[in-house]
Design a protein around this motif. Structure first.
Motif, short mmCIF file in Angstrom:
data_model
loop_
_atom_site.label_atom_id
_atom_site.label_comp_id
_atom_site.label_asym_id
_atom_site.label_seq_id
_atom_site.Cartn_x
_atom_site.Cartn_y
_atom_site.Cartn_z
N SER A 1 0.74 -1.23 -0.02
CA SER A 1 0.08 -0.02 0.05
C SER A 1 0.83 1.17 0.06
CB SER A 1 -0.86 -0.10 1.19
OG SER A 1 -0.18 0.06 2.44
N THR A 2 0.32 2.45 -0.52
CA THR A 2 1.00 3.63 -0.53
C THR A 2 1.62 4.07 0.88
OG1 THR A 2 -0.43 4.28 -2.30
CG2 THR A 2 0.74 6.21 -1.05
N THR B 1 7.51 2.66 -6.91
CA THR B 1 6.11 2.11 -7.27
C THR B 1 5.73 2.60 -8.81
OG1 THR B 1 5.38 2.53 -4.78
CG2 THR B 1 3.59 2.41 -6.53
N LYS C 1 -0.99 0.42 -9.99
CA LYS C 1 -1.93 0.26 -9.01
C LYS C 1 -2.71 -0.95 -9.26
CE LYS C 1 -4.80 3.66 -10.71
NZ LYS C 1 -4.26 4.12 -12.06
N SER D 1 -4.53 3.48 -2.40
CA SER D 1 -4.28 2.37 -2.88
C SER D 1 -3.98 1.05 -1.59
CB SER D 1 -3.19 2.10 -3.85
OG SER D 1 -3.52 2.80 -5.00
N ASN E 1 -0.36 -1.58 -4.49
CA ASN E 1 0.47 -1.20 -5.48
C ASN E 1 1.48 -2.18 -5.84
OD1 ASN E 1 -0.90 1.45 -5.62
ND2 ASN E 1 0.46 2.04 -3.98
N GLU F 1 -2.52 10.93 -4.77
CA GLU F 1 -2.34 9.68 -3.98
C GLU F 1 -1.14 9.87 -2.94
OE1 GLU F 1 -2.49 5.38 -2.76
OE2 GLU F 1 -3.84 6.85 -3.93
N THR F 2 -0.05 10.51 -3.24
CA THR F 2 0.90 10.70 -2.34
C THR F 2 0.72 11.67 -1.53
OG1 THR F 2 2.36 11.76 -3.87
CG2 THR F 2 2.57 9.27 -3.97
N PHE G 1 7.45 7.31 -7.21
CA PHE G 1 6.38 6.75 -8.19
C PHE G 1 6.71 7.02 -9.50
CE2 PHE G 1 4.62 5.99 -4.20
CZ PHE G 1 3.33 5.29 -4.17
#
Length: 353
Positions: free
Chosen positions: A93-94, A110, A113, A237, A240, A320-321, A347
């Motif tokens: 996961s993130t 990463t 996803k 997520s 990932n 996301e981040t 990422f």
């Protein structure tokens, strides 16, 4: 927090020693001679889409077409497997990648996803709670552990309600038990609410004994309600595709091919969802025909936690981040707290090929 992280590092170190003692092969991604298939070493939890691709020939055709072989290790603890240093790609996961890098020094990339954080908050039928803010402080909440989905709920509690949600302190008394025990715990009054993986509560949902809070939304649907830069898309997520930086930089072509395989799997999932659930009910923890059909209906709507596209674009990555910055707002005693100088994992937006 410190005890848990120390145990994880020790487990990773032990695994690394075991693998070093038992393995003498080279690094992943290479073939023994010209024409030999390249190898990807991949660790993943048991998964219906993976089994489907093996059974219907998708994996075999992809391996033949690309001259690649995927060596898999089935595990529920990808963190420890990866930290041992003998895998090329894992699902993670993130919120876990900064912790992995901080604890092990392993640099990651990463690059795709797969599915979203999906553990919603449940209440008993008839209870008045709509959100965590409606539950009296000091109440017991049943959870599966101090990390994983607790990271999301800790961030949501802070950002939406200014509440401190963590195991071992905070505004609630979080009781840790297995996902599959928590529906019973909630029903018999051991806690006022519970964060439970949907598959563990399908019979109780079907019978109307347990209900979802937050208007029925799962974590990935709720993130957009408090993300600093809301783009209106689903985020957060649960899995990932994460590679070591060393492997990714040496094999970007293999990473792109790997995403192509999983895009095929996701496309098949979207097209054959009922058939896949019926064929692999064990991966969704349902047995009876009634529960299987209920799950099919549940997954046919917005609750489907599988992504549509495995590739990430730059806009998606940016939103996301942001979760990492929100994790820095948590109480320092929270296992999911990130320090100001926590690593910022890499990422990459790449195109499947």
């Amino acid at each position: 927090m410190k005890v848990q992280k120390t145990m994880r590092i020790a487990a990773a170190a032990g695994l690394a020693l075991t693998l070093v003692a038992g393995c003498s092969g080279g690094s992943g991604g290479g073939g023994g001679s010209e024409g030999d298939p390249q190898v990807i070493r991949f660790a993943f939890a048991p998964e219906a889409v993976w089994d489907m691709m093996k059974d219907n020939g998708t994996l075999a055709k992809w391996e033949k077409d690309n001259n690649v072989r995927i060596e898999t290790s089935t595990t529920w603890d990808e963190f420890t497997y990866f930290a041992g240093g003998h895998g090329d790609i894992v699902s993670m996961s993130t919120q876990e990648t900064p912790v992995l890098e901080a604890e092990t020094g392993i640099k990651t990339v990463t690059f795709g996803k797969y599915n979203y954080q999906r553990v919603p908050m449940f209440k008993r039928k008839g209870d008045p709670y709509k959100t965590l803010a409606d539950i009296p402080k000091g109440s017991k909440i049943c959870v599966s552990g101090p990390t994983s989905n607790a990271a999301f709920w800790g961030v949501l509690a802070k950002e939406m309600h200014d509440l401190d949600y963590r195991v071992g302190g905070g505004d609630f008394d979080l009781l840790v038990n297995d996902h599959f025990v928590n529906p019973t715990n909630l029903l018999r009054g051991d806690c006022e609410a519970a964060a439970i993986i949907p598959e563990a509560a399908i019979p109780q949902m079907r019978k109307g004994e347990l209900e979802l809070m937050y208007d029925g939304k799962s974590p990935f649907q709720l993130y957009k309600e408090f993300a600093p830069n809301n783009d209106g898309l689903n985020h957060v997520s649960g899995n990932n595709f994460v590679a070591t930086q060393e492997w990714y930089d040496a094999h970007p072509d293999l990473a792109a091919k790997f995403l192509d395989l999983w895009q095929q799997g996701v496309d098949q999932w979207k097209e054959q969802k009922p058939e896949i659930i019926q064929k692999y009910p064990q991966h969704f923890s349902v047995e009876s025909e009634e529960d299987i059909n209920y799950l099919i209906d549940y997954m046919s709507g917005d609750a489907d936690w599988f992504v549509d596209k495995v590739a990430m674009d730059e806009a998606w990555i940016k939103n996301e981040t942001q979760l990492w910055e929100l994790m820095k707002h948590l109480h320092p005693d929270n296992p999911n707290y990130l320090a100001a100088d926590a690593p910022t994992p890499r990422f990459e937006a790449i195109t499947p090929q």
